[in-house]
Design an enzyme around this catalytic site. Structure first.
Site, PDB file in Angstrom:
ATOM      1  N   SER A 101       1.261  -1.430  -0.434  1.00 53.81           N
ATOM      2  CA  SER A 101      -0.102  -0.146   0.215  1.00 53.81           C
ATOM      3  C   SER A 101       0.524   1.121   0.205  1.00 53.81           C
ATOM      4  O   SER A 101       0.515   1.654  -0.775  1.00 53.81           O
ATOM      5  CB  SER A 101      -0.583   0.008   1.101  1.00 53.81           C
ATOM      6  OG  SER A 101      -0.373  -0.115   2.486  1.00 53.81           O
ATOM      7  N   ASP A 144       7.278   2.228   6.131  1.00 54.93           N
ATOM      8  CA  ASP A 144       6.878   1.823   4.638  1.00 54.93           C
ATOM      9  C   ASP A 144       7.085   2.513   3.490  1.00 54.93           C
ATOM     10  O   ASP A 144       8.380   3.109   2.594  1.00 54.93           O
ATOM     11  CB  ASP A 144       5.856   1.201   4.393  1.00 54.93           C
ATOM     12  CG  ASP A 144       5.714  -0.519   5.252  1.00 54.93           C
ATOM     13  OD1 ASP A 144       6.240  -0.160   5.605  1.00 54.93           O
ATOM     14  OD2 ASP A 144       5.136  -0.908   5.096  1.00 54.93           O
TER      15      ASP A 144
END
Ligand code: MEV
Length: 312
Positions: A101, A144
């Site tokens: 994502s 991330d």
């Protein structure tokens, strides 16, 4: 017709997952599996995800799964009425701890900002992508989106990121092996924290050991000491087993890989399923893949330390 494309890499945690939640460091790397986003002209705002099989048409049909990207759109358009058609096409499997994502949000922000002629630097891109991540994950660490934006290797501790310049040993690969067991990061983290609270006087030594492993691993990488790096991965895996996040599927893959010549193998990410990371000499990759084929749902032979988001 203008068409602008960007790609952003996935990540894997080399050392320190879970321990990072209680303030210890982690070492993360960008890998050559990518999320790609292309933007073309359109008379409406359309966001299409080939992976999710969903298409958002602004103000007409807005599926929940694509709302995080609308958040990015609002941020970048800043009131302007421009329209476009975004196409998301990612190689990164969803829900396997590879940061799919975040990589998609980073590639989306990069591509759209270029399409709109905005001059954003990497820090802006990472920050805007994080806003989309917040909609999906609540309050993620930011690991991330940061690694996906900047690429390379990243040392992370208590909200502070440090890019580290380390060479990857040329003749060696990492294999990410997906157990196919879906797990919830939230459940895994809660389980570990519970054990920590119950057995704090013992667990604190494991957390100190995990910190030392990260520092030793950076030194081993800097000297190109592959034996030591593999051994540190194995010790790190042992600690993760002690935290309670191993399952039979991860253990079989770890043991079969080591039995067939891997230098190191460990859970990467939250565990309780997800992926196992195997460190191996390139000449042994085929051997290992053969030995684990019946236990894995998918595998990725990856190159660590790749560039962050870029024009594609
Ligand atoms: C999950 O990919 C990594 C964990 O350390 C959780 C976190 O850092 O938020 C298990």
């Amino acid at each position: 017709m203008t068409m602008i494309c960007s790609r952003a890499p996935a990540k894997t945690i080399l050392f320190g997952e879970h321990f990072v939640v209680l303030g210890k460091p982690a070492l993360v790397t960008a890998i050559d599996v990518y999320a790609k986003v292309c933007i073309k002209d359109s008379s409406r705002i359309i966001i299409e995800s080939k992976n999710l099989g969903e298409k958002l048409i602004k103000d007409v049909y807005e599926p929940k799964a694509l709302l995080p990207y609308l958040r990015i759109v609002e941020e970048l358009l800043n009131g302007s009425k421009e329209c476009f058609h975004a196409i998301i096409d990612s190689e990164i499997p969803i829900g396997s701890g590879m940061g799919s994502s975040a990589a998609t949000a980073v590639a989306f922000t990069h591509a759209l900002s270029r399409y709109l002629g905005l001059d954003l630097d990497l820090e802006d891109i990472s920050k805007i992508a994080y806003k989309a991540e917040e909609l999906i994950h609540g309050k993620p660490s930011g690991i991330d989106n940061t690694i996906s934006t900047y690429g390379g290797f990243l040392y992370y501790q208590e909200g502070v990121f440090k890019h580290i310049d380390i060479p990857w040993p040329q003749d060696y690969s990492l294999i990410l092996i997906d157990t196919g067991v879906k797990r919830s990061t939230k459940v895994a983290v809660e389980k570990v924290l519970k054990r920590y609270e119950k057995k704090k006087s013992i667990m604190k030594y494991l957390y100190d050991a995990a910190e030392e492993i990260v520092h030793e691993a950076i030194k081993a990488l800097k000297r190109g000491d592959v034996e030591s790096l593999g051994e540190l991965m194995n010790i790190n895996h042992g600690l993760l087993v002690s935290l309670g996040v191993a399952i039979p599927e991860t253990e079989t893959i770890v043991h079969e890989s080591l039995r067939h010549g891997a230098l190191g193998a460990k859970i990467t990410g939250a565990g309780m399923g997800g992926c196992v990371l195997v460190f191996v000499k390139k000449t042994e990759v085929r051997n290992i893949l053969k030995s684990i084929s019946q236990y894995s749902k998918a595998y990725y032979v990856v190159k660590p330390g790749v560039k962050g988001v870029e024009h594609w």
